[in-house]
Design an enzyme around this catalytic site. Structure first.
Site, mmCIF file in Angstrom:
data_model
loop_
_atom_site.group_PDB
_atom_site.id
_atom_site.type_symbol
_atom_site.label_atom_id
_atom_site.label_comp_id
_atom_site.label_asym_id
_atom_site.label_seq_id
_atom_site.Cartn_x
_atom_site.Cartn_y
_atom_site.Cartn_z
ATOM 1 N N LYS A 89 11.766 64.587 114.687
ATOM 2 C CA LYS A 89 11.973 65.746 113.819
ATOM 3 C C LYS A 89 11.817 67.041 114.626
ATOM 4 C CE LYS A 89 10.533 63.106 109.763
ATOM 5 N NZ LYS A 89 9.497 62.737 108.778
ATOM 6 N N GLN A 147 3.269 63.840 107.529
ATOM 7 C CA GLN A 147 3.860 62.518 107.763
ATOM 8 C C GLN A 147 3.024 61.444 107.069
ATOM 9 O OE1 GLN A 147 6.828 62.031 109.211
ATOM 10 N NE2 GLN A 147 6.747 59.815 109.060
ATOM 11 N N ASP A 194 9.874 68.027 102.009
ATOM 12 C CA ASP A 194 9.960 66.578 101.777
ATOM 13 C C ASP A 194 10.319 66.257 100.323
ATOM 14 O OD1 ASP A 194 9.694 64.645 103.749
ATOM 15 O OD2 ASP A 194 7.532 64.933 103.949
HETATM 16 N N1 GUN Z 1 7.061 58.417 106.117
HETATM 17 C C1 GUN Z 1 8.175 57.677 105.982
HETATM 18 N N2 GUN Z 1 9.199 58.445 105.531
HETATM 19 C C2 GUN Z 1 8.698 59.691 105.384
HETATM 20 C C3 GUN Z 1 9.275 60.922 104.949
HETATM 21 O O1 GUN Z 1 10.440 61.041 104.585
HETATM 22 N N3 GUN Z 1 8.432 62.001 104.948
HETATM 23 C C4 GUN Z 1 7.124 61.911 105.318
HETATM 24 N N4 GUN Z 1 6.379 63.013 105.259
HETATM 25 N N5 GUN Z 1 6.572 60.779 105.719
HETATM 26 C C5 GUN Z 1 7.358 59.677 105.744
#
Ligand code: GUN
Length: 291
Positions: free
Chosen positions: A52, A96, A119
Site C-alpha cells: 500500500k 491493518q 477502509d
Molecule cells: N486485512 C485484510 N484485508 C484488509 C483490508 O482491506 N483493510 C485492512 N485494514 N486490513 C485488512
C-alpha cells in the site's frame, strides 16, 4: 476462459490517479496523504501494508506507516488513532487487520473518524453503503465491483453466490452486488460455514465470489459452465522450493475451475491489487472532499 487481470486493471487505475495527482501538484496543491497503522510483526500483514505504501509512492501520494509493537495496550493504539484523526494534513488512514487478540477490533474500527475511514469499516460508513449513499466503500469489495465494471461483466438479474460472511469481504460484497447499481442488481445468496448443500447452490451460480481463506476449496465440480469466478482467498503455504519459503494459494482450484468459467481471477494478480487501487481511489476521494 478469460482472465480478470487485477494487476493490469489496478495499474490502469493507478496511472489514472497519477495523472490527477500531477495536475493537483502542478496547480500548487499538496499531495493526497494516506497513512497505515500496523500492529505487530505478522509477515503477510507487513507485505500488504508495504504494498500500500509503495503504491502511494508510485502515484505521487504522501504516505505514512505507523508501526506499533504487538503488545501495545488498546488505549495507546486508540490514542495513535486519535492523533491521525486530528492530523489536518492526512486524508485517510487504515488500521491493518487482524489485530492482536488483546485488542478489541470493534473499538478500533469505531475510533477511526468516518471522514478518514478509507477502509469503509466504520459503522456509519457501512450504514451509508447499505443505504446506497455516497461513502467510502470497503476496499476489497469495491475492487471486485470495479473489476466487473471494467470488464463489462453483466451482473443485472444474475445469481451471485457469495461464500464467506466476513465483515471485510463476504458481507459487504453481498450488499454491493444486490444494490440497485451497475454493476449490481444481482440476486444474491450469501453462504457460510452453516450452509447446507453448498455445492447445490454454487452449481446454480452465474457469479461466485469466494472469500474463505481455505486453499483450493472451490473445485471444478462445484461450478456451472460459463460462471464468473472471483477468488478473494490468499493463503501462504510453506514451500521449500520457493525463495520466500511459501507459495500463495487462492480459495479456488484454479485449473479445474478455469476450464468451466467464462471469467476468473488469478491468485496472485486478481483481487489483491484491486484492493490497493480502491484504497487509493478512496484516499483521492477524501482529498477532494477536503479541498
Ligand atoms: N486485512 C485484510 N484485508 C484488509 C483490508 O482491506 N483493510 C485492512 N485494514 N486490513 C485488512
Amino acid at each position: 476462459m478469460k482472465l480478470l487481470d487485477g494487476k493490469f486493471t489496478s495499474n490502469q487505475i493507478k496511472e489514472e490517479i497519477a495523472v490527477e495527482v500531477a495536475d493537483i501538484k502542478a496547480k500548487g496543491g499538496r499531495a493526497p496523504h494516506l497513512a497505515a497503522i500496523l500492529v505487530g510483526e505478522d509477515g503477510a500483514s507487513l507485505t500488504y501494508v508495504n504494498s500500500k505504501v509503495k503504491a502511494c509512492e508510485k502515484i505521487g501520494f504522501d504516505s505514512t506507516l505507523v508501526r506499533l509493537p504487538a503488545d501495545i495496550k488498546e488505549e495507546a493504539l486508540l490514542a495513535e488513532i486519535e492523533k491521525l484523526n486530528n492530523n489536518e494534513g492526512l486524508d485517510g488512514f487504515i488500521v491493518q487487520l487482524p489485530l492482536p487478540k488483546h485488542i478489541d477490533e470493534n473499538k478500533v474500527i469505531d475510533a477511526v473518524h468516518p471522514d478518514k475511514d478509507v477502509d469503509g469499516f466504520h459503522p456509519s460508513n457501512v450504514g451509508k453503503m447499505v443505504l446506497n449513499q455516497p461513502t467510502f466503500l470497503p476496499a476489497t469489495p469495491m475492487g471486485i465491483m470495479e473489476l466487473l465494471k471494467r470488464y463489462n461483466i453483466e451482473t443485472s438479474g444474475k445469481h451471485c453466490v457469495v461464500i464467506g460472511r466476513s465483515h471485510i469481504v463476504g458481507s459487504p460484497i453481498s450488499i454491493l452486488m444486490a444494490r440497485k447499481t451497475n454493476p449490481g442488481n444481482a440476486t444474491v445468496t450469501l453462504t457460510h460455514s452453516r450452509t447446507k448443500n453448498l455445492k447445490e447452490i454454487t452449481l446454480q451460480a452465474d457469479i461466485i465470489v469466494i472469500a474463505l481463506g481455505i486453499p483450493e476449496y472451490l473445485t471444478g465440480d462445484m461450478v456451472k459452465e460459463g460462471a464468473v469466478v472471483i477468488d478473494v482467498g490468499i493463503t501462504r503455504v510453506a514451500d521449500d522450493t520457493k525463495k520466500s519459503g511459501f507459495k500463495l494459494y487462492g480459495d479456488v482450484k484454479f485449473d479445474e475451475v478455469a476450464e468451466k468459467s467464462s471469467f476468473i481471477t488469478p491468485v496472485p494478480g486478481g483481487v489483491g491489487p484491486m484492493t490497493i487501487a480502491s484504497l487509493l481511489m478512496n484516499t483521492l476521494d477524501s482529498y477532494k472532499r477536503r479541498n
